[in-house]
Design a protein around this motif. Structure first.
Motif, PDB file in Angstrom:
ATOM      1  N   GLN A 116       0.960  -1.196   0.006  1.00  0.00           N
ATOM      2  CA  GLN A 116       0.093  -0.063   0.019  1.00  0.00           C
ATOM      3  C   GLN A 116       0.882   1.323  -0.166  1.00  0.00           C
ATOM      4  OE1 GLN A 116      -3.065   0.200   3.019  1.00  0.00           O
ATOM      5  NE2 GLN A 116      -3.944   1.789   1.817  1.00  0.00           N
ATOM      6  N   GLY A 117       1.761   1.278   0.920  1.00  0.00           N
ATOM      7  CA  GLY A 117       2.892   2.454   0.753  1.00  0.00           C
ATOM      8  C   GLY A 117       3.675   2.679  -0.436  1.00  0.00           C
ATOM      9  N   LEU A 118       4.001   1.652  -1.190  1.00  0.00           N
ATOM     10  CA  LEU A 118       4.653   1.662  -2.368  1.00  0.00           C
ATOM     11  C   LEU A 118       4.210   1.800  -3.745  1.00  0.00           C
ATOM     12  CD1 LEU A 118       7.325  -1.057  -1.770  1.00  0.00           C
ATOM     13  CD2 LEU A 118       7.739   1.376  -1.773  1.00  0.00           C
ATOM     14  N   PHE A 119       2.682   1.165  -3.836  1.00  0.00           N
ATOM     15  CA  PHE A 119       2.014   1.249  -5.080  1.00  0.00           C
ATOM     16  C   PHE A 119       0.658   1.834  -4.843  1.00  0.00           C
ATOM     17  CE2 PHE A 119       5.112  -2.258  -5.257  1.00  0.00           C
ATOM     18  CZ  PHE A 119       5.794  -1.748  -6.499  1.00  0.00           C
ATOM     19  N   GLY A 120       0.301   2.222  -3.450  1.00  0.00           N
ATOM     20  CA  GLY A 120      -1.041   2.510  -3.496  1.00  0.00           C
ATOM     21  C   GLY A 120      -2.330   1.579  -3.485  1.00  0.00           C
ATOM     22  N   VAL A 121      -2.140   0.197  -3.319  1.00  0.00           N
ATOM     23  CA  VAL A 121      -3.071  -0.810  -3.513  1.00  0.00           C
ATOM     24  C   VAL A 121      -3.370  -1.212  -2.339  1.00  0.00           C
ATOM     25  CG1 VAL A 121      -3.541  -2.869  -4.696  1.00  0.00           C
ATOM     26  CG2 VAL A 121      -2.092  -1.165  -5.563  1.00  0.00           C
ATOM     27  N   SER A 122      -4.716  -1.019  -1.818  1.00  0.00           N
ATOM     28  CA  SER A 122      -5.297  -1.682  -0.652  1.00  0.00           C
ATOM     29  C   SER A 122      -5.194  -3.071  -0.190  1.00  0.00           C
ATOM     30  CB  SER A 122      -6.837  -1.225  -0.256  1.00  0.00           C
ATOM     31  OG  SER A 122      -7.503  -2.036  -1.344  1.00  0.00           O
ATOM     32  N   ARG A 123      -5.155  -3.350   0.959  1.00  0.00           N
ATOM     33  CA  ARG A 123      -5.112  -4.799   1.276  1.00  0.00           C
ATOM     34  C   ARG A 123      -6.382  -5.523   0.628  1.00  0.00           C
ATOM     35  NH1 ARG A 123      -3.480  -7.540   6.636  1.00  0.00           N
ATOM     36  NH2 ARG A 123      -4.782  -9.571   6.870  1.00  0.00           N
ATOM     37  N   ALA A 124      -7.597  -5.048   0.839  1.00  0.00           N
ATOM     38  CA  ALA A 124      -8.679  -5.684   0.194  1.00  0.00           C
ATOM     39  C   ALA A 124      -8.573  -6.106  -1.294  1.00  0.00           C
ATOM     40  CB  ALA A 124     -10.041  -4.621   0.544  1.00  0.00           C
ATOM     41  N   THR A 125      -7.847  -4.954  -2.092  1.00  0.00           N
ATOM     42  CA  THR A 125      -7.749  -5.414  -3.377  1.00  0.00           C
ATOM     43  C   THR A 125      -6.563  -6.514  -3.727  1.00  0.00           C
ATOM     44  OG1 THR A 125      -8.120  -3.002  -3.896  1.00  0.00           O
ATOM     45  CG2 THR A 125      -7.084  -4.263  -5.515  1.00  0.00           C
ATOM     46  N   VAL A 126      -5.708  -6.420  -3.038  1.00  0.00           N
ATOM     47  CA  VAL A 126      -4.485  -7.518  -2.872  1.00  0.00           C
ATOM     48  C   VAL A 126      -5.252  -8.896  -2.576  1.00  0.00           C
ATOM     49  CG1 VAL A 126      -2.479  -8.404  -1.852  1.00  0.00           C
ATOM     50  CG2 VAL A 126      -2.823  -5.941  -2.088  1.00  0.00           C
ATOM     51  N   ALA A 127      -6.045  -8.848  -1.512  1.00  0.00           N
ATOM     52  CA  ALA A 127      -6.815  -9.974  -1.239  1.00  0.00           C
ATOM     53  C   ALA A 127      -7.679 -10.625  -2.243  1.00  0.00           C
ATOM     54  CB  ALA A 127      -7.612  -9.863   0.060  1.00  0.00           C
ATOM     55  N   ARG A 128      -8.319  -9.649  -3.031  1.00  0.00           N
ATOM     56  CA  ARG A 128      -9.219 -10.184  -3.835  1.00  0.00           C
ATOM     57  C   ARG A 128      -8.524 -10.776  -5.139  1.00  0.00           C
ATOM     58  NH1 ARG A 128     -12.207  -5.464  -2.818  1.00  0.00           N
ATOM     59  NH2 ARG A 128     -10.831  -4.099  -4.425  1.00  0.00           N
ATOM     60  N   ARG A 129      -7.406 -10.350  -5.476  1.00  0.00           N
ATOM     61  CA  ARG A 129      -6.272 -10.825  -6.696  1.00  0.00           C
ATOM     62  C   ARG A 129      -5.829 -12.238  -6.052  1.00  0.00           C
ATOM     63  NH1 ARG A 129      -8.876  -7.321  -8.142  1.00  0.00           N
ATOM     64  NH2 ARG A 129      -8.573  -5.713  -9.586  1.00  0.00           N
ATOM     65  N   LEU A 130      -5.480 -12.330  -4.825  1.00  0.00           N
ATOM     66  CA  LEU A 130      -5.172 -13.565  -4.293  1.00  0.00           C
ATOM     67  C   LEU A 130      -6.373 -14.667  -4.388  1.00  0.00           C
ATOM     68  CD1 LEU A 130      -3.242 -12.759  -0.865  1.00  0.00           C
ATOM     69  CD2 LEU A 130      -2.283 -13.415  -3.072  1.00  0.00           C
ATOM     70  N   ARG A 131      -7.421 -14.168  -4.333  1.00  0.00           N
ATOM     71  CA  ARG A 131      -8.701 -15.038  -4.149  1.00  0.00           C
ATOM     72  C   ARG A 131      -9.126 -15.549  -5.564  1.00  0.00           C
ATOM     73  NH1 ARG A 131     -12.788 -12.090  -2.315  1.00  0.00           N
ATOM     74  NH2 ARG A 131     -11.635 -11.250  -0.886  1.00  0.00           N
ATOM     75  N   GLU A 132      -8.592 -14.592  -6.532  1.00  0.00           N
ATOM     76  CA  GLU A 132      -8.829 -14.944  -7.985  1.00  0.00           C
ATOM     77  C   GLU A 132      -7.765 -15.944  -8.465  1.00  0.00           C
ATOM     78  OE1 GLU A 132      -8.993 -10.996  -9.608  1.00  0.00           O
ATOM     79  OE2 GLU A 132     -10.944 -10.657  -8.888  1.00  0.00           O
ATOM     80  N   GLY A 133      -6.744 -16.253  -7.688  1.00  0.00           N
ATOM     81  CA  GLY A 133      -5.735 -16.959  -8.299  1.00  0.00           C
ATOM     82  C   GLY A 133      -4.645 -16.561  -9.203  1.00  0.00           C
ATOM     83  N   LEU A 134      -4.333 -15.042  -9.063  1.00  0.00           N
ATOM     84  CA  LEU A 134      -3.568 -14.327  -9.899  1.00  0.00           C
ATOM     85  C   LEU A 134      -2.327 -14.270  -9.338  1.00  0.00           C
ATOM     86  CD1 LEU A 134      -6.166 -11.818 -11.191  1.00  0.00           C
ATOM     87  CD2 LEU A 134      -5.414 -13.734 -12.233  1.00  0.00           C
ATOM     88  N   VAL A 135      -1.856 -14.925  -8.176  1.00  0.00           N
ATOM     89  CA  VAL A 135      -0.349 -14.860  -7.544  1.00  0.00           C
ATOM     90  C   VAL A 135       0.152 -16.188  -7.451  1.00  0.00           C
ATOM     91  CG1 VAL A 135       0.796 -14.130  -5.691  1.00  0.00           C
ATOM     92  CG2 VAL A 135      -1.128 -12.554  -6.467  1.00  0.00           C
ATOM     93  N   PRO A 136       1.130 -16.457  -7.830  1.00  0.00           N
ATOM     94  CA  PRO A 136       1.853 -17.821  -7.572  1.00  0.00           C
ATOM     95  C   PRO A 136       2.404 -18.042  -6.251  1.00  0.00           C
ATOM     96  CG  PRO A 136       3.490 -16.594  -8.791  1.00  0.00           C
ATOM     97  CD  PRO A 136       1.961 -15.618  -8.820  1.00  0.00           C
TER      98      PRO A 136
END
Length: 177
Positions: A116-136
């Motif tokens: 969030q500090g480096l890229f301005g992406v919230s924890r919720a958005t990161v969690a959604r991408r994890l749930r979508e299976g987009l992070v190895p």
């Protein structure tokens, strides 16, 4: 003893004080320090330690339910790998590589707060991408993300795929609309 006479009070307390001091001295002389004990066969360190049973690795502690009891998740799980990731354009890979090069080379792990500090992406958005299976490297049980530890940390490869998922849409195969 007369009330208010200082000498009378001190005179009466002096023998009591001396008795207490003598009792403390005798107690000190009877106590051993940690280094006073002699090494005997019982206290000597063993020459060699032999294990009789094979050593088992320690399993991760299971999660807690609302009541505080341990819950063991026995659902079958799988770890996502780079081969499971969608195809992104070459321009997307180049832009994410440039963003990763700007990061300090000494930082190897990134938390939600770092992202969030480096890229301005919230924890919720990161969690959604994890749930979508987009992070190895993320362990999934069905469509649920399994906890790795108390604090999730992402390495640079995972961060690369996360940024690709956040900034760019995957390339669609020719037959799909």
């Amino acid at each position: 003893m007369v009330a208010g006479e200082r000498d009378a009070i001190e005179g009466d307390s002096a023998p009591g004080r001396r008795a207490r001091d003598r009792a403390k001295e005798s107690a000190r002389s009877r106590q051993l320090s940690l280094f006073d004990a002699e090494l005997t066969e019982e206290l000597a360190p063993p020459a060699e330690i032999k294990l009789q049973a094979p050593v088992k690795p320690i399993a991760a502690r299971p999660a807690l339910n609302r009541a505080g009891a341990r819950v063991i998740d026995e659902r079958p799980s799988r770890v996502l790998c780079v081969g499971d990731m969608p195809a992104y354009s070459d321009e997307a890979h180049e832009s994410v590589a440039a963003a990763l090069e700007a990061l300090p080379p000494s930082q190897l792990w990134f938390t939600y707060k770092d992202i969030q500090g480096l890229f301005g992406v919230s924890r919720a958005t990161v969690a959604r991408r994890l749930r979508e299976g987009l992070v190895p490297g993320v362990r999934m049980a069905g469509s649920s993300v399994m906890e790795d530890a108390a604090v999730r940390r992402f390495d640079r490869v995972q961060l690369k795929w996360l940024l690709l998922a956040l900034r760019h849409r995957p390339r669609q195969p020719a037959g799909r609309l």
